[in-house]
Design a protein around this motif. Structure first.
Motif, PDB file in Angstrom:
ATOM      1  N   GLY A  22       0.800  -1.218   0.000  1.00  0.00           N
ATOM      2  CA  GLY A  22       0.000   0.000   0.000  1.00  0.00           C
ATOM      3  C   GLY A  22       0.832   1.266   0.000  1.00  0.00           C
ATOM      4  O   GLY A  22       0.318   2.351   0.248  1.00  0.00           O
ATOM      5  N   LYS A  23       2.141   1.150  -0.299  1.00  0.00           N
ATOM      6  CA  LYS A  23       3.016   2.323  -0.313  1.00  0.00           C
ATOM      7  C   LYS A  23       2.918   3.101  -1.611  1.00  0.00           C
ATOM      8  O   LYS A  23       3.314   4.255  -1.675  1.00  0.00           O
ATOM      9  CB  LYS A  23       4.473   1.895  -0.083  1.00  0.00           C
ATOM     10  CG  LYS A  23       4.734   1.391   1.318  1.00  0.00           C
ATOM     11  CD  LYS A  23       6.204   1.099   1.509  1.00  0.00           C
ATOM     12  CE  LYS A  23       6.503   0.770   2.953  1.00  0.00           C
ATOM     13  NZ  LYS A  23       7.930   0.631   3.201  1.00  0.00           N
ATOM     14  N   SER A  24       2.464   2.452  -2.681  1.00  0.00           N
ATOM     15  CA  SER A  24       2.259   3.140  -3.951  1.00  0.00           C
ATOM     16  C   SER A  24       1.008   2.568  -4.591  1.00  0.00           C
ATOM     17  O   SER A  24       0.573   1.474  -4.252  1.00  0.00           O
ATOM     18  CB  SER A  24       3.470   2.967  -4.873  1.00  0.00           C
ATOM     19  OG  SER A  24       3.571   1.636  -5.310  1.00  0.00           O
ATOM     20  N   ARG A  25       0.458   3.309  -5.503  1.00  0.00           N
ATOM     21  CA  ARG A  25      -0.769   2.881  -6.165  1.00  0.00           C
ATOM     22  C   ARG A  25      -0.542   2.877  -7.671  1.00  0.00           C
ATOM     23  O   ARG A  25      -0.745   3.879  -8.335  1.00  0.00           O
ATOM     24  CB  ARG A  25      -1.925   3.813  -5.812  1.00  0.00           C
ATOM     25  CG  ARG A  25      -2.320   3.718  -4.353  1.00  0.00           C
ATOM     26  CD  ARG A  25      -3.067   2.439  -4.092  1.00  0.00           C
ATOM     27  NE  ARG A  25      -3.389   2.298  -2.690  1.00  0.00           N
ATOM     28  CZ  ARG A  25      -3.449   1.130  -2.076  1.00  0.00           C
ATOM     29  NH1 ARG A  25      -3.202   0.028  -2.716  1.00  0.00           N
ATOM     30  NH2 ARG A  25      -3.764   1.061  -0.805  1.00  0.00           N
ATOM     31  N   SER A  26      -0.094   1.749  -8.178  1.00  0.00           N
ATOM     32  CA  SER A  26       0.029   1.573  -9.611  1.00  0.00           C
ATOM     33  C   SER A  26      -1.325   1.033 -10.079  1.00  0.00           C
ATOM     34  O   SER A  26      -1.557  -0.169 -10.102  1.00  0.00           O
ATOM     35  CB  SER A  26       1.159   0.588  -9.911  1.00  0.00           C
ATOM     36  OG  SER A  26       1.308   0.454 -11.289  1.00  0.00           O
ATOM     37  N   TYR A  27      -2.226   1.955 -10.413  1.00  0.00           N
ATOM     38  CA  TYR A  27      -3.625   1.588 -10.617  1.00  0.00           C
ATOM     39  C   TYR A  27      -3.844   0.611 -11.763  1.00  0.00           C
ATOM     40  O   TYR A  27      -4.674  -0.281 -11.651  1.00  0.00           O
ATOM     41  CB  TYR A  27      -4.485   2.841 -10.791  1.00  0.00           C
ATOM     42  CG  TYR A  27      -4.582   3.627  -9.504  1.00  0.00           C
ATOM     43  CD1 TYR A  27      -5.346   3.153  -8.443  1.00  0.00           C
ATOM     44  CD2 TYR A  27      -3.893   4.815  -9.333  1.00  0.00           C
ATOM     45  CE1 TYR A  27      -5.426   3.852  -7.248  1.00  0.00           C
ATOM     46  CE2 TYR A  27      -3.966   5.520  -8.135  1.00  0.00           C
ATOM     47  CZ  TYR A  27      -4.732   5.033  -7.094  1.00  0.00           C
ATOM     48  OH  TYR A  27      -4.802   5.713  -5.910  1.00  0.00           O
ATOM     49  N   ASP A  28      -3.096   0.767 -12.864  1.00  0.00           N
ATOM     50  CA  ASP A  28      -3.310  -0.176 -13.958  1.00  0.00           C
ATOM     51  C   ASP A  28      -2.814  -1.571 -13.598  1.00  0.00           C
ATOM     52  O   ASP A  28      -3.429  -2.577 -13.950  1.00  0.00           O
ATOM     53  CB  ASP A  28      -2.704   0.326 -15.276  1.00  0.00           C
ATOM     54  CG  ASP A  28      -1.226   0.658 -15.206  1.00  0.00           C
ATOM     55  OD1 ASP A  28      -0.688   0.846 -14.101  1.00  0.00           O
ATOM     56  OD2 ASP A  28      -0.587   0.746 -16.272  1.00  0.00           O
ATOM     57  N   LEU A  29      -1.725  -1.663 -12.833  1.00  0.00           N
ATOM     58  CA  LEU A  29      -1.237  -2.955 -12.346  1.00  0.00           C
ATOM     59  C   LEU A  29      -2.266  -3.595 -11.416  1.00  0.00           C
ATOM     60  O   LEU A  29      -2.603  -4.774 -11.553  1.00  0.00           O
ATOM     61  CB  LEU A  29       0.098  -2.762 -11.615  1.00  0.00           C
ATOM     62  CG  LEU A  29       0.707  -3.989 -10.938  1.00  0.00           C
ATOM     63  CD1 LEU A  29       1.053  -5.055 -11.953  1.00  0.00           C
ATOM     64  CD2 LEU A  29       1.950  -3.582 -10.148  1.00  0.00           C
ATOM     65  N   MET A  30      -2.787  -2.810 -10.485  1.00  0.00           N
ATOM     66  CA  MET A  30      -3.800  -3.317  -9.547  1.00  0.00           C
ATOM     67  C   MET A  30      -5.059  -3.754 -10.298  1.00  0.00           C
ATOM     68  O   MET A  30      -5.632  -4.806 -10.009  1.00  0.00           O
ATOM     69  CB  MET A  30      -4.147  -2.236  -8.514  1.00  0.00           C
ATOM     70  CG  MET A  30      -3.025  -1.932  -7.541  1.00  0.00           C
ATOM     71  SD  MET A  30      -3.317  -0.446  -6.556  1.00  0.00           S
ATOM     72  CE  MET A  30      -4.859  -0.820  -5.763  1.00  0.00           C
ATOM     73  N   ASP A  31      -5.474  -2.950 -11.264  1.00  0.00           N
ATOM     74  CA  ASP A  31      -6.689  -3.239 -12.012  1.00  0.00           C
ATOM     75  C   ASP A  31      -6.560  -4.537 -12.801  1.00  0.00           C
ATOM     76  O   ASP A  31      -7.441  -5.402 -12.757  1.00  0.00           O
ATOM     77  CB  ASP A  31      -7.001  -2.068 -12.948  1.00  0.00           C
ATOM     78  CG  ASP A  31      -8.305  -2.251 -13.688  1.00  0.00           C
ATOM     79  OD1 ASP A  31      -9.362  -2.157 -13.042  1.00  0.00           O
ATOM     80  OD2 ASP A  31      -8.264  -2.513 -14.903  1.00  0.00           O
ATOM     81  N   LYS A  32      -5.433  -4.695 -13.512  1.00  0.00           N
ATOM     82  CA  LYS A  32      -5.248  -5.901 -14.320  1.00  0.00           C
ATOM     83  C   LYS A  32      -5.157  -7.136 -13.429  1.00  0.00           C
ATOM     84  O   LYS A  32      -5.804  -8.155 -13.691  1.00  0.00           O
ATOM     85  CB  LYS A  32      -3.993  -5.778 -15.185  1.00  0.00           C
ATOM     86  CG  LYS A  32      -3.806  -6.969 -16.110  1.00  0.00           C
ATOM     87  CD  LYS A  32      -2.676  -6.741 -17.092  1.00  0.00           C
ATOM     88  CE  LYS A  32      -2.560  -7.897 -18.065  1.00  0.00           C
ATOM     89  NZ  LYS A  32      -1.510  -7.664 -19.075  1.00  0.00           N
ATOM     90  N   ALA A  33      -4.363  -7.049 -12.357  1.00  0.00           N
ATOM     91  CA  ALA A  33      -4.211  -8.193 -11.455  1.00  0.00           C
ATOM     92  C   ALA A  33      -5.546  -8.564 -10.807  1.00  0.00           C
ATOM     93  O   ALA A  33      -5.897  -9.748 -10.717  1.00  0.00           O
ATOM     94  CB  ALA A  33      -3.167  -7.877 -10.379  1.00  0.00           C
ATOM     95  N   ALA A  34      -6.304  -7.560 -10.376  1.00  0.00           N
ATOM     96  CA  ALA A  34      -7.592  -7.827  -9.721  1.00  0.00           C
ATOM     97  C   ALA A  34      -8.597  -8.444 -10.686  1.00  0.00           C
ATOM     98  O   ALA A  34      -9.345  -9.347 -10.311  1.00  0.00           O
ATOM     99  CB  ALA A  34      -8.156  -6.541  -9.120  1.00  0.00           C
ATOM    100  N   HIS A  35      -8.597  -7.976 -11.933  1.00  0.00           N
ATOM    101  CA  HIS A  35      -9.536  -8.541 -12.905  1.00  0.00           C
ATOM    102  C   HIS A  35      -9.186  -9.988 -13.254  1.00  0.00           C
ATOM    103  O   HIS A  35     -10.076 -10.838 -13.347  1.00  0.00           O
ATOM    104  CB  HIS A  35      -9.616  -7.677 -14.166  1.00  0.00           C
ATOM    105  CG  HIS A  35     -10.588  -6.551 -14.034  1.00  0.00           C
ATOM    106  ND1 HIS A  35     -10.206  -5.307 -13.601  1.00  0.00           N
ATOM    107  CD2 HIS A  35     -11.911  -6.493 -14.236  1.00  0.00           C
ATOM    108  CE1 HIS A  35     -11.276  -4.521 -13.558  1.00  0.00           C
ATOM    109  NE2 HIS A  35     -12.321  -5.210 -13.930  1.00  0.00           N
ATOM    110  N   ILE A  36      -7.894 -10.272 -13.440  1.00  0.00           N
ATOM    111  CA  ILE A  36      -7.498 -11.646 -13.770  1.00  0.00           C
ATOM    112  C   ILE A  36      -7.728 -12.567 -12.575  1.00  0.00           C
ATOM    113  O   ILE A  36      -8.257 -13.678 -12.722  1.00  0.00           O
ATOM    114  CB  ILE A  36      -6.047 -11.685 -14.282  1.00  0.00           C
ATOM    115  CG1 ILE A  36      -5.999 -10.992 -15.660  1.00  0.00           C
ATOM    116  CG2 ILE A  36      -5.531 -13.121 -14.370  1.00  0.00           C
ATOM    117  CD1 ILE A  36      -4.628 -10.821 -16.241  1.00  0.00           C
ATOM    118  N   ALA A  37      -7.364 -12.104 -11.367  1.00  0.00           N
ATOM    119  CA  ALA A  37      -7.642 -12.903 -10.167  1.00  0.00           C
ATOM    120  C   ALA A  37      -9.147 -13.087  -9.991  1.00  0.00           C
ATOM    121  O   ALA A  37      -9.616 -14.170  -9.613  1.00  0.00           O
ATOM    122  CB  ALA A  37      -7.042 -12.222  -8.936  1.00  0.00           C
TER     123      ALA A  37
END
Length: 197
Positions: A35-50
């Motif tokens: 939670g130290k940085s917010r790479s939103y596209d990385l989070m979005d892609k990982a969350a959608h695939i998971a």
């Protein structure tokens, strides 16, 4: 074989996240998990695939990506990552600062004001490869701006990391010889010319 398969078509006009290269990607992933940085596209892609995997396994109903994001936000994803790191013989208490990045560095700066209009993925990957990645673990490219971000003249666009000065010089030439990150006030249709020898 009776295997259930589902595909995901994802956006590919720029790198996912800001980091390209083994140590840089691990550094970014750990920062994101903590939670130290917010790479939103990385989070979005990982969350959608998971989320797709959770839905395919019957554990999520129709909201798999929301469940995956909650697992990330709650700290459970970081706990599991640290458990996996320990099981593989690594230090489960590792921090982003513990990850060794290449000591040879050069920052590419914008030559004008505007916004990032496009990023040439192939050239970014080539620069990271010439810097030494993936063999040299600390080598790679860290983007400071992504498509749509506003940029001022002389503001950093990307930093190249290498473990040897010679490899850094070769990676810098990619940015000098080709337009790698397009900055302007509007999209220009001509990117570069290919001339006969």
């Amino acid at each position: 074989l009776g295997i259930k398969v589902q595909c995901a078509v994802t956006y590919g006009e720029q790198p996912v996240g800001y980091a390209i290269g083994p140590a840089l990607e691990a550094w970014e992933a750990l920062n994101t998990m903590m939670g130290k940085s917010r790479s939103y596209d990385l989070m979005d892609k990982a969350a959608h695939i998971a989320g797709i995997l959770l839905e395919m396994s019957g554990k999520a109903g129709g909201n798999g990506s929301e469940i995956a994001l909650e697992i990330l936000r709650s700290g459970k994803a970081e706990e599991k990552l640290r458990e996996i790191i320990g099981a593989q013989g690594g230090d489960p208490k590792v921090t982003p600062d513990d990850i060794a990045l290449g000591s040879e560095r050069f920052t590419i700066r914008s030559r004008k004001n505007g916004a990032v209009l496009w990023i040439d993925n192939a050239s970014i990957v080539e620069a990271a490869r010439l810097a030494g990645a993936p063999k040299d673990k600390g080598a790679g490219v860290l983007l400071h701006k992504k498509i749509g971000d506003k940029v001022s003249e002389n503001e950093p666009l990307a930093t190249i990391f290498a473990e040897r000065a010679g490899k850094l010089d070769r990676a810098i030439k990619v940015f000098e010889e080709f337009p790698v990150i397009g900055v302007g006030s509007r999209m220009e249709m001509l990117i570069h010319e290919v001339k006969e020898r």
